[in-house]
Design a protein around this motif. Structure first.
Motif, short mmCIF file in Angstrom:
data_model
loop_
_atom_site.label_atom_id
_atom_site.label_comp_id
_atom_site.label_asym_id
_atom_site.label_seq_id
_atom_site.Cartn_x
_atom_site.Cartn_y
_atom_site.Cartn_z
N ASP A 3 20.17 45.89 -25.81
CA ASP A 3 21.48 46.42 -25.44
C ASP A 3 21.34 47.27 -24.18
O ASP A 3 20.83 48.39 -24.23
CB ASP A 3 22.05 47.25 -26.60
CG ASP A 3 23.45 47.75 -26.31
OD1 ASP A 3 24.13 47.15 -25.44
OD2 ASP A 3 23.87 48.76 -26.92
N SER A 5 23.28 49.13 -21.14
CA SER A 5 24.60 49.63 -20.77
C SER A 5 24.94 49.27 -19.33
O SER A 5 24.04 49.04 -18.50
CB SER A 5 24.64 51.16 -20.93
OG SER A 5 23.79 51.77 -19.97
N THR A 8 23.10 51.47 -16.89
CA THR A 8 21.70 51.10 -16.63
C THR A 8 21.63 49.92 -15.67
O THR A 8 20.81 49.90 -14.75
CB THR A 8 20.98 50.75 -17.95
OG1 THR A 8 21.04 51.89 -18.82
CG2 THR A 8 19.53 50.40 -17.69
#
Length: 341
Positions: A3, A5, A8
């Protein structure tokens, strides 16, 4: 499932763009011949950046994803060395002056990143929708490995490139490089310089390498983010690595054989994964740590065996390898060539 974001992703792309900007500005503001000391400093810097990112990534997301990143980075780094062979061939074929090679390489890296980003997006989408794409990727890599092994003692024929031939046929090309310009006015006529033909050659080669390298790294990880950063960090150091090792590339006589073995191995890994998912869960898979060990061992054996071979036979010369056989070119009088091999 990893995961990542949007923040990021944004920061990662921002760092990569910033590093590319440094290269572009350096090439544009101060064209110069890159020496050994400068190339060494930049090469070490980019490797340290890649390793530092891998350490942070492992701490943040765990050892499994960290191993996938380092395996992907090593795969892409080894394939990028083959890129260097082709870059050397192109620079030599078109007799690119030393002071302009920095600019050409930076362009090649930027275009390679764009091509890989596109193929990563396409590949990730296909893999998420259709699991049999693993089979297609595996077969593509095995075919590439077989062809590369068959023609391991050849070099790609730059002059036979479709885009290069078309550009030479359509565009008026000057005989000389004119201050590193792409377009110049000569005797009142607007013409392109050989530098534009070089960039076309580099760009078309980048597409071919992207088609092979993206399935290869997807054989190590299915995570688009890892595929992207592994490609990006491997390519970012390519310019400095070119100036650092271009004099040593001729000694890696078994590199094409080693890359063929790696591509074939990853192809088999992808096919086994497809069979495990779509046919029978009892079909064994090859884990990422095993893949990492195999890739590292193959590369170490290739380097050591190559150095032993060239020490015993100084006339032995490495080749980039080609995906198809071709006739030797003997005509060096075409427009846009201010030199030869």
């Amino acid at each position: 499932m990893l995961d990542i974001s949007p923040l990021t992703w944004g920061l990662t792309i921002g760092v990569i763009i910033a590093l590319l900007a440094v290269d572009l500005i350096s090439a544009a503001v101060r064209p110069h011949r890159v020496g050994l000391r400068e190339a060494t400093i930049w090469s070490v810097f980019y490797i340290l950046v890649a390793v530092a990112f891998g350490v942070w990534f492992t701490i943040q997301h765990g050892g499994t994803f960290g191993t996938e990143y380092f395996a992907g980075y090593i795969v892409e780094k080894s394939l990028s060395v083959d890129n260097l062979f082709v870059f050397v061939i192109i620079m030599t074929t078109f007799a690119v002056p030393d002071r302009h090679q920095h600019k050409v390489l930076t362009f090649g890296i930027v275009l390679a990143l764009v091509m890989r980003a596109f193929f990563i997006a396409v590949g990730a989408t296909l893999l998420s929708l259709l699991s049999f794409v693993f089979l297609l990727f595996g077969l593509l890599l095995i075919y590439t490995a077989v062809q590369l092994f068959r023609h391991r003692d050849e070099d790609p024929d730059v002059d036979d490139n479709v885009l290069v031939k078309a550009a030479r046929r359509v565009l008026p090309v000057t005989d000389e490089y004119i201050g590193g310009k792409l377009v110049a006015r000569v005797d009142g006529r607007r013409m392109v310089t050989p530098l534009l033909i070089v960039l076309i050659a580099i760009g078309s080669i980048d597409v071919l390498f992207a088609v092979d390298s993206i399935p290869a790294v997807f054989g190590v990880t299915e995570e688009p983010y890892i595929v992207f950063v592994a490609n990006a960090f491997a390519l970012l150091g390519l310019r400095a690595l070119y100036f650092l090792v271009k004099g040593l590339l001729d000694r890696l006589v078994y590199l094409s054989t080693g890359l063929a073995l790696i591509l074939g191995f990853i192809g088999v890994k992808l096919i086994l994964h497809w069979a495990h998912v779509d046919i029978d869960g009892r079909v064994p898979e090859i884990s990422t740590p095993v893949s990492l060990v195999v890739i590292v061992v193959v590369l170490l054996v290739v380097v050591v065996a190559s150095l032993i071979k060239t020490r015993r036979d100084p006339t032995a010369k490495a080749h980039a390898g080609s995906l198809r056989a071709h006739a030797a070119q003997t005509d060096t009088s075409r427009p846009g060539r201010s030199g030869g091999r």
